[in-house]
Scaffold this motif. Structure first.
Motif, short mmCIF file in Angstrom:
data_model
loop_
_atom_site.label_atom_id
_atom_site.label_comp_id
_atom_site.label_asym_id
_atom_site.label_seq_id
_atom_site.Cartn_x
_atom_site.Cartn_y
_atom_site.Cartn_z
N LYS A 42 -9.95 3.40 6.29
CA LYS A 42 -11.53 3.46 6.23
C LYS A 42 -12.12 3.07 4.84
O LYS A 42 -13.18 1.87 4.45
CB LYS A 42 -12.24 4.95 6.29
CG LYS A 42 -13.70 5.06 5.60
CD LYS A 42 -14.35 6.45 6.27
CE LYS A 42 -15.59 6.29 4.78
NZ LYS A 42 -15.57 7.90 5.33
N ALA A 79 -16.31 8.86 10.91
CA ALA A 79 -15.05 8.45 10.71
C ALA A 79 -14.13 8.86 11.62
O ALA A 79 -13.32 8.65 12.35
CB ALA A 79 -14.85 7.81 10.14
N ASN A 128 -20.43 11.57 7.82
CA ASN A 128 -19.59 11.00 7.73
C ASN A 128 -18.09 10.52 7.98
O ASN A 128 -17.59 9.82 8.49
CB ASN A 128 -19.98 9.68 5.94
CG ASN A 128 -21.13 9.15 5.53
OD1 ASN A 128 -22.10 8.54 6.84
ND2 ASN A 128 -22.39 8.57 5.10
N TYR A 129 -17.78 11.63 7.06
CA TYR A 129 -16.12 11.59 7.48
C TYR A 129 -15.81 12.11 9.17
O TYR A 129 -14.68 12.13 8.85
CB TYR A 129 -15.29 13.07 6.41
CG TYR A 129 -14.21 12.96 6.45
CD1 TYR A 129 -13.38 11.84 5.71
CD2 TYR A 129 -13.12 13.89 6.61
CE1 TYR A 129 -11.81 12.10 5.65
CE2 TYR A 129 -11.81 13.91 7.39
CZ TYR A 129 -11.66 12.92 6.60
OH TYR A 129 -10.04 13.80 6.72
N GLU A 179 -12.59 9.21 -1.68
CA GLU A 179 -14.38 9.25 -1.63
C GLU A 179 -14.70 8.91 -3.45
O GLU A 179 -16.20 8.15 -3.11
CB GLU A 179 -14.69 10.59 -1.52
CG GLU A 179 -16.31 10.71 -1.18
CD GLU A 179 -16.49 9.81 0.53
OE1 GLU A 179 -18.01 9.20 0.71
OE2 GLU A 179 -15.91 9.44 1.25
N PRO A 187 -24.72 14.34 3.37
CA PRO A 187 -24.35 12.75 4.23
C PRO A 187 -22.64 12.07 4.26
O PRO A 187 -21.67 11.93 4.82
CB PRO A 187 -24.88 12.33 3.79
CG PRO A 187 -25.93 13.19 3.18
CD PRO A 187 -25.26 14.25 2.86
#
Length: 466
Positions: free
Chosen positions: A172, A63, A59-60, A383, A55
């Protein structure tokens, strides 16, 4: 203690094996698995892989995929259109061959600030640098440091609005934009550029006093990979310059005028979970890069050697950098989920409880150094710790913009240790060794960026973001 040791062992192995040339796509999941096993959580290995590593990677990639894709495509189009060669030649004519070091740094800076990949810049500028340095009898061993100063430092981490991926990553996490803390960024850029040029010119003077010339080197051969589709016609300077100006100008236009004046409430009706504050900075970069690519293609219609080949090569070229970095983010997410990380996290966050900028700078530098990647180290750190730093900054009255700029500057400090992939590639392009050139590369890419970082932290602490 065992948990901490597991993380340290996996990090050291990640750094060592990456230096030995093992791909991060394989290393990141393997080292994440090793950290889990050494931590005594073997029974959770598969759930952690599918529930944490994948995940975070996805997600990275979700984005930042457009930024990586459009950036790689734009860089390829700039190279294949002949724009990079045109601009380099133009700078030589304007500045003059006598100032070989300044010409090379300026050419690299213009191209990278305009959004061209540093690898493309190295391939494009090296042939010109080689001829200039030979004519001026400046040692060839100084070429990599000159290219690195223009490509790996102030245009990547400091100049406001730079489209470098490292400058987009904090958006982000902090809800900022690529122009964060512009005044401090310009000051940092001036320190890096001024200090780097001083160092290189002092090395040139020392070489001349010692009677050292360009040196004897075997024929360097072709510097452009076989199959490169280069434009078939000479390109006017204004055409070469326009796409670069569009990247920066359109980015600024949408960041400061278009999106702030739009009522984006209708978007939240269709996408309830959309955070426009953290999205508009990325949207501005996407629009700028897409428009610049389109304009460049249209301007050169009829002059492309093989437009389809250029587009395909640019698009295919984005995948490895994206997934390398995304895999490192997945590794960071796994490490952050382990019990031993809580101790490391507490120690890092408490380095300077009253000023999170110092803690942030240390964390980014360490992880960028370990991974040999500014974007990889920054991504892992944010992160795991981005939310904590944002909270601490808000409690201390520090703006997110200052947090953004310090994070990017710090990630561009120790990232160029000898195992850095960009350094290894640059030396291969120049056909030189670490022994011949690395000391000067380290001076311009680590010493002066660290001076700039300390200066920005001091000014930001005293006067805030500006």
């Amino acid at each position: 203690m065992a948990g901490m040791l597991a993380i340290v062992v996996s990090l050291v192995l990640l750094m060592y094996l990456a230096y030995r040339g093992v791909t991060v796509l394989l290393l990141a999941p393997l080292m994440a698995a090793l950290a889990v096993l050494l931590s005594g959580d073997a029974a959770l290995l598969l759930p952690i892989y599918t529930g944490t590593f994948m995940p975070a990677l996805a997600n990275y990639a979700m984005a930042f995929l457009p930024i990586f894709l459009l950036g790689a495509l734009f860089g390829q189009l700039i190279a294949d259109s002949g724009a990079a060669h045109t601009l380099s030649g133009w700078i030589v004519r304007v500045v003059g061959q006598r100032h070989a070091v300044v010409v090379v740094v300026a050419a690299c800076a213009l191209l990278t600030y305009g959004g061209v990949s540093l690898f493309v810049v190295a391939f494009a500028v090296y042939p010109i640098a080689k001829d200039l340095f030979r004519a001026a009898q400046i040692p060839k061993r100084l070429i990599p440091a000159s290219i690195a100063l223009g490509s790996f430092t102030f245009t990547m981490t400091a100049l406001p609005g730079t489209p470098a991926i490292i400058n987009a990553i904090p958006i982000k996490y902090f809800g900022t934009n690529s122009f964060a803390a512009p005044g401090l960024g310009v000051i940092a850029a001036a320190i890096m550029l001024g200090g780097g040029l001083w160092w290189l010119q002092s090395r040139v003077a020392a070489a001349r006093r010692a009677g050292e010339g360009y040196g004897k080197h075997e024929d360097d051969g072709a510097t452009v990979p076989a199959g490169e589709a280069i434009s078939t016609a000479e390109m006017p300077v204004w055409q070469a310059l326009l796409p670069l100006l569009l990247v920066v100008g359109v980015n600024a236009l949408f960041t400061y005028i278009v999106f702030p004046r739009m009522d984006l409430g209708f978007m939240r009706e269709a996408f309830p979970n959309l955070n426009t504050a953290t999205s508009t900075g990325l949207w501005s970069l996407i629009v700028a890069l897409a428009l610049a690519c389109t304009v460049l293609v249209l301007m050169r219609l009829g002059h492309w050697a093989d437009l389809k080949a250029s587009v395909n090569k640019g698009v295919f070229g984005f995948m490895l950098p994206l997934f390398n970095t995304a895999s490192e983010v997945g590794y960071g997410a796994v490490v952050a989920s382990l019990a031993g990380f809580a101790i490391i996290k507490e120690a890092v966050l408490n380095v300077s409880p009253g000023n999170p900028l110092i803690s942030e700078a240390i964390a980014m530098n360490i992880l960028a150094g370990i991974t040999g990647s500014s974007s990889g180290g920054l991504s892992i750190a944010l992160e795991a710790l981005g939310g904590d730093y944002l909270r601490m900054a808000q409690e201390a009255g520090i703006s997110a913009e200052l947090l953004h700029r310090v994070a990017v500057l710090a990630a561009g400090g120790m990232d160029t240790l000898p195992h850095c992939g960009a350094i290894i590639t640059l030396l291969a392009i120049c056909k030189l060794t670490h022994k011949q050139s690395y000391l000067n590369i380290a001076a311009v890419t680590m010493v002066f960026p660290l001076v700039a970082l300390v200066t920005v932290i001091a000014l930001g602490t005293a006067f805030g973001s500006f």
